[in-house]
Design a protein around this motif. Sequence first.
Motif, short mmCIF file in Angstrom:
data_model
loop_
_atom_site.label_atom_id
_atom_site.label_comp_id
_atom_site.label_asym_id
_atom_site.label_seq_id
_atom_site.Cartn_x
_atom_site.Cartn_y
_atom_site.Cartn_z
N THR A 210 0.86 -1.17 0.00
CA THR A 210 0.00 0.00 0.00
C THR A 210 0.90 1.22 0.00
O THR A 210 2.12 1.11 0.13
CB THR A 210 -0.91 0.04 1.24
N ALA A 211 0.32 2.39 -0.16
CA ALA A 211 1.10 3.62 -0.19
C ALA A 211 1.89 3.76 1.11
O ALA A 211 1.42 3.40 2.18
CB ALA A 211 0.19 4.82 -0.40
N GLY A 212 3.08 4.34 0.99
CA GLY A 212 3.92 4.53 2.18
C GLY A 212 4.64 3.27 2.59
O GLY A 212 4.78 2.99 3.78
N ASN A 213 5.12 2.50 1.61
CA ASN A 213 5.89 1.29 1.91
C ASN A 213 7.23 1.66 2.54
O ASN A 213 7.68 2.81 2.47
CB ASN A 213 6.13 0.49 0.63
N VAL A 214 7.88 0.66 3.12
CA VAL A 214 9.14 0.89 3.83
C VAL A 214 10.18 1.53 2.91
O VAL A 214 10.85 2.49 3.29
CB VAL A 214 9.67 -0.42 4.44
N HIS A 215 10.32 1.01 1.69
CA HIS A 215 11.36 1.54 0.81
C HIS A 215 11.07 2.99 0.42
O HIS A 215 12.00 3.80 0.28
CB HIS A 215 11.55 0.66 -0.44
N GLU A 216 9.80 3.34 0.26
CA GLU A 216 9.45 4.72 -0.09
C GLU A 216 9.80 5.67 1.06
O GLU A 216 10.37 6.74 0.84
CB GLU A 216 7.96 4.81 -0.42
N VAL A 217 9.47 5.27 2.27
CA VAL A 217 9.74 6.11 3.44
C VAL A 217 11.24 6.22 3.69
O VAL A 217 11.77 7.31 3.90
CB VAL A 217 9.02 5.55 4.68
N ALA A 218 11.94 5.09 3.65
CA ALA A 218 13.38 5.09 3.94
C ALA A 218 14.15 5.93 2.92
O ALA A 218 15.11 6.62 3.28
CB ALA A 218 13.91 3.66 3.95
N ARG A 219 13.72 5.90 1.68
CA ARG A 219 14.46 6.61 0.64
C ARG A 219 14.24 8.11 0.65
O ARG A 219 14.97 8.85 -0.02
CB ARG A 219 14.13 6.01 -0.73
N LEU A 220 13.26 8.57 1.41
CA LEU A 220 13.15 10.00 1.61
C LEU A 220 14.33 10.51 2.43
O LEU A 220 14.76 11.65 2.29
CB LEU A 220 11.83 10.34 2.32
N GLU A 221 14.88 9.63 3.28
CA GLU A 221 16.05 9.97 4.09
C GLU A 221 17.34 9.54 3.40
O GLU A 221 18.34 10.25 3.45
CB GLU A 221 15.94 9.28 5.45
N ASN A 222 17.32 8.36 2.77
CA ASN A 222 18.50 7.82 2.10
C ASN A 222 18.08 7.15 0.80
O ASN A 222 17.52 6.05 0.81
CB ASN A 222 19.20 6.80 3.00
N PRO A 223 18.30 7.80 -0.34
CA PRO A 223 17.86 7.25 -1.63
C PRO A 223 18.44 5.88 -1.96
O PRO A 223 17.90 5.19 -2.84
CB PRO A 223 18.33 8.30 -2.64
N ASP A 224 19.50 5.48 -1.27
CA ASP A 224 20.13 4.19 -1.56
C ASP A 224 19.66 3.07 -0.63
O ASP A 224 20.22 1.97 -0.65
CB ASP A 224 21.66 4.32 -1.45
N ALA A 225 18.65 3.32 0.18
CA ALA A 225 18.18 2.31 1.12
C ALA A 225 17.74 1.04 0.40
O ALA A 225 17.16 1.09 -0.69
CB ALA A 225 17.02 2.86 1.94
N ARG A 226 18.04 -0.10 1.04
CA ARG A 226 17.73 -1.41 0.47
C ARG A 226 16.75 -2.12 1.40
O ARG A 226 16.89 -2.07 2.62
CB ARG A 226 19.01 -2.23 0.31
N VAL A 227 15.76 -2.80 0.80
CA VAL A 227 14.68 -3.38 1.59
C VAL A 227 14.33 -4.77 1.07
O VAL A 227 14.24 -4.97 -0.15
CB VAL A 227 13.41 -2.50 1.53
N VAL A 228 14.15 -5.69 1.99
CA VAL A 228 13.60 -7.01 1.66
C VAL A 228 12.27 -7.16 2.39
O VAL A 228 12.20 -6.96 3.61
CB VAL A 228 14.56 -8.15 2.06
N TYR A 229 11.24 -7.47 1.62
CA TYR A 229 9.90 -7.72 2.17
C TYR A 229 9.68 -9.22 2.26
O TYR A 229 9.98 -9.96 1.31
CB TYR A 229 8.84 -7.11 1.27
N VAL A 230 9.14 -9.67 3.39
CA VAL A 230 8.91 -11.09 3.61
C VAL A 230 7.46 -11.29 4.06
O VAL A 230 6.98 -10.61 4.97
CB VAL A 230 9.85 -11.65 4.71
#
Length: 266
Positions: free
Chosen positions: A84-104
Amino acid sequence: MTRPAWAPREVDIDRPSAARVYDYYLGGSHNFAVDREMARQAIADWPDLPRIMQGNRAFMRRAVRYCAALGIDQFLDVGSGIPTAGNVHEVARLENPDARVVYVDVDPVAVAHSVALLADDDRTGVVQADFSDVDAVLGDPVTRGILDLGRPVAFLAVALLHFVPDTRAPRDVIGRYRDALAPGSHLVLSHATADGVPERAVDHVALYRRTDTPMSMRPHAEVLRFFDGFSLVEPGLVWFSLWRPDHPVGEGAERLPGYAGVGRRD
């Protein structure tokens, strides 16, 4: 009902799913009639439910921003649910565009949609696995290819553990993740509770027995034990609307029951 084109064939569309009901609460579109009916019944019994779910999601976003601001650029979101809107990678990349995320997630609908959503993003990945199978989650080639477990990771267990009964030893499972993560990693956790709302909680728990993921609400002392081996950051384990809110929170925070906290692995 007619099966939508986006629904995997192995998904039972005649039995409600906690992940799809949650999607409905958040205003998503990846749910079936049986999920919407269960959600409407739950809301009739407990009108604050959509606000509770939205408040939980808001806590997740604040906690991700907090971790990213510390310099953490790796996130492992277990029990991630349907995108849904506001996923972890979207939020994290507002602070760090290179953030890496694995969803399980173990739910095939959640996994199918996550895969479709993230198909063109090589800094995110999706793993279908059960939370309790720590080796499968951490050893999956997708996890290993995206995250460096030798560096700090933000491990998210948001609105997850109340679907894990004591018979599956969730504290021990969290402990295994903790021991596998590098010092400086953080645990981001929220959990449903009956504290303050015992009558409504009884009916809600009974309703979730209709799904494949019945609910186990826990009191503050039990939720706090999930942070064994972590140092809780301020303000500790609190109602999720009170965890570092963006705006002043008025009276009645306990009307949106659910505990939230963030802990650091030293």
